[in-house]
Scaffold this motif. Structure first.
Motif, mmCIF file in Angstrom:
data_model
loop_
_atom_site.group_PDB
_atom_site.id
_atom_site.type_symbol
_atom_site.label_atom_id
_atom_site.label_comp_id
_atom_site.label_asym_id
_atom_site.label_seq_id
_atom_site.Cartn_x
_atom_site.Cartn_y
_atom_site.Cartn_z
ATOM 1 N N GLU A 9 0.824 -1.202 0.000
ATOM 2 C CA GLU A 9 0.000 0.000 0.000
ATOM 3 C C GLU A 9 0.862 1.259 0.000
ATOM 4 N N GLU A 10 1.952 1.249 0.749
ATOM 5 C CA GLU A 10 2.876 2.389 0.762
ATOM 6 C C GLU A 10 3.502 2.589 -0.609
ATOM 7 N N LEU A 11 3.883 1.476 -1.226
ATOM 8 C CA LEU A 11 4.493 1.551 -2.561
ATOM 9 C C LEU A 11 3.501 2.108 -3.572
ATOM 10 N N LEU A 12 2.255 1.647 -3.518
ATOM 11 C CA LEU A 12 1.227 2.144 -4.431
ATOM 12 C C LEU A 12 0.934 3.625 -4.181
ATOM 13 N N ALA A 13 0.916 4.031 -2.922
ATOM 14 C CA ALA A 13 0.683 5.439 -2.591
ATOM 15 C C ALA A 13 1.819 6.309 -3.126
ATOM 16 N N GLU A 19 2.878 10.005 -9.973
ATOM 17 C CA GLU A 19 2.057 10.234 -11.155
ATOM 18 C C GLU A 19 1.356 11.587 -11.077
ATOM 19 N N GLU A 20 0.833 11.932 -9.915
ATOM 20 C CA GLU A 20 0.164 13.223 -9.753
ATOM 21 C C GLU A 20 1.151 14.370 -9.943
ATOM 22 N N GLU A 21 2.354 14.225 -9.417
ATOM 23 C CA GLU A 21 3.372 15.261 -9.592
ATOM 24 C C GLU A 21 3.764 15.386 -11.053
ATOM 25 N N LYS A 22 3.832 14.259 -11.744
ATOM 26 C CA LYS A 22 4.182 14.281 -13.165
ATOM 27 C C LYS A 22 3.104 15.010 -13.956
ATOM 28 N N ASP A 23 1.831 14.749 -13.619
ATOM 29 C CA ASP A 23 0.726 15.439 -14.294
ATOM 30 C C ASP A 23 0.776 16.938 -14.018
ATOM 31 N N LYS A 24 1.050 17.313 -12.775
ATOM 32 C CA LYS A 24 1.144 18.735 -12.431
ATOM 33 C C LYS A 24 2.292 19.396 -13.187
ATOM 34 N N ASN A 25 3.416 18.707 -13.289
ATOM 35 C CA ASN A 25 4.564 19.266 -14.010
ATOM 36 C C ASN A 25 4.248 19.442 -15.489
ATOM 37 N N THR A 26 3.521 18.491 -16.063
ATOM 38 C CA THR A 26 3.161 18.590 -17.477
ATOM 39 C C THR A 26 2.270 19.799 -17.718
ATOM 40 N N VAL A 27 1.274 19.989 -16.870
ATOM 41 C CA VAL A 27 0.380 21.139 -17.001
ATOM 42 C C VAL A 27 1.170 22.434 -16.826
ATOM 43 N N LEU A 28 2.077 22.454 -15.870
ATOM 44 C CA LEU A 28 2.892 23.642 -15.625
ATOM 45 C C LEU A 28 3.757 23.976 -16.844
ATOM 46 N N TRP A 29 4.354 22.965 -17.448
ATOM 47 C CA TRP A 29 5.177 23.188 -18.641
ATOM 48 C C TRP A 29 4.333 23.713 -19.806
ATOM 49 N N VAL A 30 3.152 23.144 -19.986
ATOM 50 C CA VAL A 30 2.284 23.595 -21.084
ATOM 51 C C VAL A 30 1.899 25.062 -20.877
ATOM 52 N N LEU A 31 1.524 25.424 -19.660
ATOM 53 C CA LEU A 31 1.165 26.819 -19.382
ATOM 54 C C LEU A 31 2.365 27.752 -19.545
ATOM 55 N N ALA A 32 3.546 27.288 -19.159
ATOM 56 C CA ALA A 32 4.748 28.107 -19.321
ATOM 57 C C ALA A 32 5.051 28.339 -20.796
#
Length: 76
Positions: A9-13, A19-32
């Motif tokens: 469960e810790e590993l999955l978390a 994955e969430e951080e990767k998605d946030k970074n992708t959105v941030l790069w697109v907006l930049a």
């Protein structure tokens, strides 16, 4: 068995957070990138407006001169 489940469960978390951080970074790069393109376009437009001659100003002056001449001819 309970220890393995907890570790899993810790590993999955942890993977989910990455994955969430990767998605946030992708959105941030697109907006930049969009912001950078908009800034370059704005600067290019400002430079164009600064160096482009204003043809309308010359037209208005010519029109005013012709308009005044017309009424001067009529009064005589």
């Amino acid at each position: 068995m309970n220890l393995n489940t907890t570790k899993l469960e810790e590993l999955l978390a942890t993977l989910k957070k990455k994955e969430e951080e990767k998605d946030k970074n992708t959105v941030l790069w697109v907006l930049a990138i969009i912001g950078a393109v908009a800034a370059v376009a704005g600067i290019a437009f400002a430079v164009y407006r600064f160096f482009a001659p204003d043809y309308l100003e010359d037209f208005e002056e010519d029109f005013d001169d012709d308009f005044d001449d017309y009424f001067e001819d009529e009064e005589e």
